[in-house]
Design a protein around this motif. Structure first.
Motif, mmCIF file in Angstrom:
data_model
loop_
_atom_site.group_PDB
_atom_site.id
_atom_site.type_symbol
_atom_site.label_atom_id
_atom_site.label_comp_id
_atom_site.label_asym_id
_atom_site.label_seq_id
_atom_site.Cartn_x
_atom_site.Cartn_y
_atom_site.Cartn_z
ATOM 1 N N THR B 62 0.850 -1.190 0.000
ATOM 2 C CA THR B 62 0.000 0.000 0.000
ATOM 3 C C THR B 62 0.888 1.243 0.000
ATOM 4 O O THR B 62 2.066 1.163 0.372
ATOM 5 C CB THR B 62 -0.882 0.020 1.260
ATOM 6 O OG1 THR B 62 -0.023 -0.025 2.383
ATOM 7 C CG2 THR B 62 -1.825 -1.155 1.280
ATOM 8 N N PRO B 63 0.326 2.379 -0.407
ATOM 9 C CA PRO B 63 1.145 3.609 -0.355
ATOM 10 C C PRO B 63 1.571 3.992 1.056
ATOM 11 O O PRO B 63 2.525 4.765 1.229
ATOM 12 C CB PRO B 63 0.230 4.667 -0.967
ATOM 13 C CG PRO B 63 -1.123 4.074 -1.001
ATOM 14 C CD PRO B 63 -0.967 2.601 -1.040
ATOM 15 N N HIS B 64 0.881 3.433 2.041
ATOM 16 C CA HIS B 64 1.257 3.772 3.421
ATOM 17 C C HIS B 64 2.656 3.290 3.768
ATOM 18 O O HIS B 64 3.339 3.879 4.593
ATOM 19 C CB HIS B 64 0.243 3.174 4.389
ATOM 20 C CG HIS B 64 -1.148 3.637 4.118
ATOM 21 N ND1 HIS B 64 -2.050 2.892 3.394
ATOM 22 C CD2 HIS B 64 -1.763 4.790 4.418
ATOM 23 C CE1 HIS B 64 -3.175 3.570 3.300
ATOM 24 N NE2 HIS B 64 -3.031 4.725 3.905
ATOM 25 N N VAL B 65 3.047 2.188 3.107
ATOM 26 C CA VAL B 65 4.397 1.669 3.375
ATOM 27 C C VAL B 65 5.438 2.716 2.990
ATOM 28 O O VAL B 65 6.413 2.946 3.720
ATOM 29 C CB VAL B 65 4.623 0.366 2.594
ATOM 30 C CG1 VAL B 65 6.036 -0.133 2.794
ATOM 31 C CG2 VAL B 65 3.639 -0.679 3.036
ATOM 32 N N ILE B 68 5.541 5.305 5.632
ATOM 33 C CA ILE B 68 6.227 4.836 6.851
ATOM 34 C C ILE B 68 7.734 4.906 6.662
ATOM 35 O O ILE B 68 8.464 5.399 7.524
ATOM 36 C CB ILE B 68 5.800 3.384 7.189
ATOM 37 C CG1 ILE B 68 4.331 3.356 7.577
ATOM 38 C CG2 ILE B 68 6.637 2.834 8.327
ATOM 39 C CD1 ILE B 68 3.765 1.955 7.609
ATOM 40 N N SER B 152 -3.481 6.816 8.416
ATOM 41 C CA SER B 152 -4.786 6.583 7.791
ATOM 42 C C SER B 152 -4.904 5.131 7.342
ATOM 43 O O SER B 152 -5.829 4.786 6.611
ATOM 44 C CB SER B 152 -5.019 7.534 6.619
ATOM 45 O OG SER B 152 -4.167 7.193 5.555
ATOM 46 N N SER B 153 -3.974 4.278 7.781
ATOM 47 C CA SER B 153 -4.097 2.848 7.522
ATOM 48 C C SER B 153 -4.386 2.142 8.835
ATOM 49 O O SER B 153 -3.723 2.383 9.849
ATOM 50 C CB SER B 153 -2.784 2.324 6.929
ATOM 51 O OG SER B 153 -2.766 0.927 6.996
ATOM 52 N N LEU B 154 -5.391 1.306 8.817
ATOM 53 C CA LEU B 154 -5.761 0.603 10.056
ATOM 54 C C LEU B 154 -4.643 -0.326 10.509
ATOM 55 O O LEU B 154 -4.410 -0.491 11.708
ATOM 56 C CB LEU B 154 -7.044 -0.201 9.831
ATOM 57 C CG LEU B 154 -7.602 -0.903 11.062
ATOM 58 C CD1 LEU B 154 -7.877 0.104 12.163
ATOM 59 C CD2 LEU B 154 -8.873 -1.643 10.727
ATOM 60 N N PHE B 210 -7.387 5.899 13.367
ATOM 61 C CA PHE B 210 -7.553 5.589 11.935
ATOM 62 C C PHE B 210 -8.747 6.338 11.354
ATOM 63 O O PHE B 210 -8.650 7.009 10.315
ATOM 64 C CB PHE B 210 -7.729 4.068 11.790
ATOM 65 C CG PHE B 210 -8.358 3.636 10.505
ATOM 66 C CD1 PHE B 210 -7.666 3.728 9.310
ATOM 67 C CD2 PHE B 210 -9.656 3.141 10.490
ATOM 68 C CE1 PHE B 210 -8.250 3.321 8.130
ATOM 69 C CE2 PHE B 210 -10.243 2.735 9.308
ATOM 70 C CZ PHE B 210 -9.535 2.833 8.132
ATOM 71 N N LEU B 214 -8.306 9.146 8.548
ATOM 72 C CA LEU B 214 -8.812 8.784 7.219
ATOM 73 C C LEU B 214 -9.949 9.718 6.803
ATOM 74 O O LEU B 214 -9.997 10.180 5.661
ATOM 75 C CB LEU B 214 -9.302 7.328 7.209
ATOM 76 C CG LEU B 214 -9.799 6.887 5.838
ATOM 77 C CD1 LEU B 214 -8.632 6.701 4.893
ATOM 78 C CD2 LEU B 214 -10.583 5.586 5.928
ATOM 79 N N ALA B 217 -8.559 12.843 5.600
ATOM 80 C CA ALA B 217 -7.986 12.707 4.253
ATOM 81 C C ALA B 217 -9.082 12.658 3.203
ATOM 82 O O ALA B 217 -8.978 13.285 2.141
ATOM 83 C CB ALA B 217 -7.126 11.450 4.197
ATOM 84 N N VAL B 218 -10.170 11.926 3.532
ATOM 85 C CA VAL B 218 -11.280 11.815 2.577
ATOM 86 C C VAL B 218 -11.907 13.186 2.329
ATOM 87 O O VAL B 218 -12.150 13.594 1.183
ATOM 88 C CB VAL B 218 -12.329 10.798 3.093
ATOM 89 C CG1 VAL B 218 -13.598 10.892 2.276
ATOM 90 C CG2 VAL B 218 -11.768 9.401 3.031
ATOM 91 N N MET B 221 -9.774 15.283 0.221
ATOM 92 C CA MET B 221 -9.824 14.876 -1.189
ATOM 93 C C MET B 221 -11.090 15.414 -1.846
ATOM 94 O O MET B 221 -11.057 15.951 -2.970
ATOM 95 C CB MET B 221 -9.774 13.351 -1.293
ATOM 96 C CG MET B 221 -9.633 12.840 -2.706
ATOM 97 S SD MET B 221 -9.599 11.063 -2.738
ATOM 98 C CE MET B 221 -7.868 10.762 -2.482
ATOM 99 N N LEU B 222 -12.237 15.295 -1.121
ATOM 100 C CA LEU B 222 -13.496 15.811 -1.662
ATOM 101 C C LEU B 222 -13.409 17.309 -1.907
ATOM 102 O O LEU B 222 -13.815 17.818 -2.955
ATOM 103 C CB LEU B 222 -14.646 15.497 -0.702
ATOM 104 C CG LEU B 222 -15.047 14.026 -0.573
ATOM 105 C CD1 LEU B 222 -16.078 13.852 0.522
ATOM 106 C CD2 LEU B 222 -15.584 13.513 -1.895
ATOM 107 N N THR B 225 -11.245 18.073 -4.904
ATOM 108 C CA THR B 225 -11.921 17.748 -6.172
ATOM 109 C C THR B 225 -13.015 18.770 -6.473
ATOM 110 O O THR B 225 -13.135 19.287 -7.591
ATOM 111 C CB THR B 225 -12.526 16.340 -6.103
ATOM 112 O OG1 THR B 225 -11.564 15.462 -5.538
ATOM 113 C CG2 THR B 225 -12.918 15.845 -7.472
#
Lengths: 174, 288
Positions: B62-65, B68, B152-154, B210, B214, B217-218, B221-222, B225
């Motif tokens: 995942t992009p979270h890696v 990190i 933002s990753s569980l 989380f 998250l 972040a959501v 993003m909204l 956009t």
């Protein structure tokens, strides 16, 4: 709109679904970061603080010792000062007493001397008096003898005697 | 008069190193980011970790890696810089700059931990400090803009939750021995509830952070956009055509910055504080 929902679902999917790789990466990162935080930041900082607090404690301790020493010396000096004052007082008292004694002694001696001088003078006067009296007596006796001699040598009448006695008295009176 | 003159001289001397540090840090993060991103792209395209024959999400990169790894390397560099600064500085002189910051942070964390749990969990203070640093940096990571924040990753928050869970058990057994385990059965009818409460703790802890990060972040993003669409509409009204400039114009508007302050800085700080507070409270209650 489709693009947005794709992006959103990707974001949520990648975050929400359990993922072993992310989990293990995070655990590894935690281990590494915790270890190096402790080794590079925490312990040196504790040592740094300990060094500083030790220096401060030392300074305070030495300041306390100096203060105690100062107090001790102050007490010592105060005691010495008190002793010196007492001593001075004692010396003055002693001197005053001695002076008093000496004064009395001098006065007594002077009185004694005066009495002695007066006594001596009286004695001398007495002696002088006695001498004068003695001389007077001897002179009177001499005079009586002289008068008797004159009377005996010029055996005259009463008038002549009277005249002689007057003459004699005149002679004596001269 | 004299003080003012000295201050005037000092201010530029402080600003320049500070700017250099910030620019250097951002450059470092970007460099690491690019390298890790290329690596990640390669691994993803080669599907190294994908189990053969399955489409499981369990082993997907995942992009979270990336986030990190970037954060870890950047923080390691910062720690090393702090280490060098501490070694060079003289403890007898007045602390200033970085060293003052680190001193305040370290003493605050120690005091925070000891105030909550007493002398028994003094050893825990570096862990709490680590959580505070890492979680705050991770929460504000979204501001840099290339990858989503790690928190933002569980899986990431759950790894913190499980670490805290094991620390609770460790301190409980260390100081209370067998009493720590028998404490679960204290009011006997409530045993299942006690056990569920204990097991639920890492989940609640990780889900709270989380969800907050998250959702932030959501929403961002909204908002981005939506604003981009709005800018597009204005541009097409004026020029008659759409243009790719709109995507660059959006971040210059005021609304995203205010929302960033709320969702990234404020919420990130609050979540970090709640996380370390709950962790230390639970650990100290099991230790005492």
């Amino acid at each position: 709109m489709n693009e947005l929902s794709n992006k959103l679902s990707q974001l949520i999917e990648s975050g929400l679904y359990p993922n072993i790789i992310t989990f293990l990466t995070q655990l590894l990162a935690t281990l590494i970061l915790f270890y190096f935080l402790k080794k590079w930041v925490w312990k040196p900082m504790q040592e740094y603080l300990a060094k500083r607090s030790n220096v401060i404690i030392d300074e305070l301790e030495s300041a306390r010792l100096v203060k105690e020493e100062a107090f001790r010396m102050k007490e010592e000096y105060e005691l010495e000062l008190k002793q010196a004052k007492d001593e001075a007082k004692a010396i003055i008292m002693n001197a005053q007493e001695q002076a008093k004694l000496r004064r009395e002694e001098i006065i007594a001696q002077a009185e004694k001397e005066a009495a002695y001088i007066i006594e001596m003078a009286n004695k001398q006067i007495e002696q002088e008096k006695a001498n004068v009296e003695k001389e007077l007596k001897s002179q009177v006796v001499d005079l009586a003898f002289l008068a008797a001699e004159k009377i005996l040598t010029e055996n005259l009448d009463q008038d002549k005697n009277r005249h002689l006695i007057d003459k004699f008295l005149n002679e004596v009176g001269k | 008069m004299n003080d003012v003159a000295i201050n005037k001289e000092k201010v530029p001397r402080l600003i320049l190193p500070l700017l250099l540090v910030i620019i250097g840090f951002l450059g470092l993060v970007s460099l690491i980011g690019v390298i890790v991103y290329l690596l990640f792209d390669y691994i993803e395209s080669a599907k190294v970790f994908q189990l053969k024959g399955t489409n499981s999400t369990l082993f997907r990169l995942t992009p979270h890696v990336i986030s990190i790894i970037i954060l870890t390397v950047a923080l390691l560099v910062v720690f090393k810089i702090i280490n060098i600064t501490i070694k060079r500085s003289d403890p007898l002189k007045k602390p200033k700059g970085l060293i003052l910051l680190v001193e305040i942070f370290v003493t605050t964390m120690e005091k925070f931990t000891v105030d909550l749990g007493g002398e028994r969990i003094r050893n825990l203070a570096p862990y709490i400090a680590y959580l505070a640093v890492y979680l705050f940096c991770a929460n504000v990571f979204g501001l840099l803009g290339f990858t989503p924040p790690p928190t933002s990753s569980l899986s990431v928050t759950f790894s913190f939750g499980i670490t805290t869970f094991f620390l609770i058990r460790y301190y409980g057994i260390k100081y209370n021995g067998i009493g720590h385990l028998t404490g679960l059965f204290k009011p006997l009818p409530l045993t299942p509830i006690n056990i569920i409460g204990e097991i639920a703790f890492p989940f609640t802890l990780s889900l709270r952070m989380f969800g907050n990060i998250l959702s932030g972040a959501v929403i961002m993003m909204l908002v981005y956009t939506g604003l981009t669409g709005l800018v597009n509409v204005f541009i097409s009204l004026i020029t008659g055509t759409t243009s790719p400039i709109s995507e660059l114009l959006t971040p210059l508007m005021v609304a995203p910055s205010i929302l960033h302050i709320y969702f990234d800085l404020f919420s990130g700080f609050i979540q970090t504080f709640v996380f370390i507070l709950l962790s230390s409270v639970f650990i100290s209650s099991s230790a005492n």
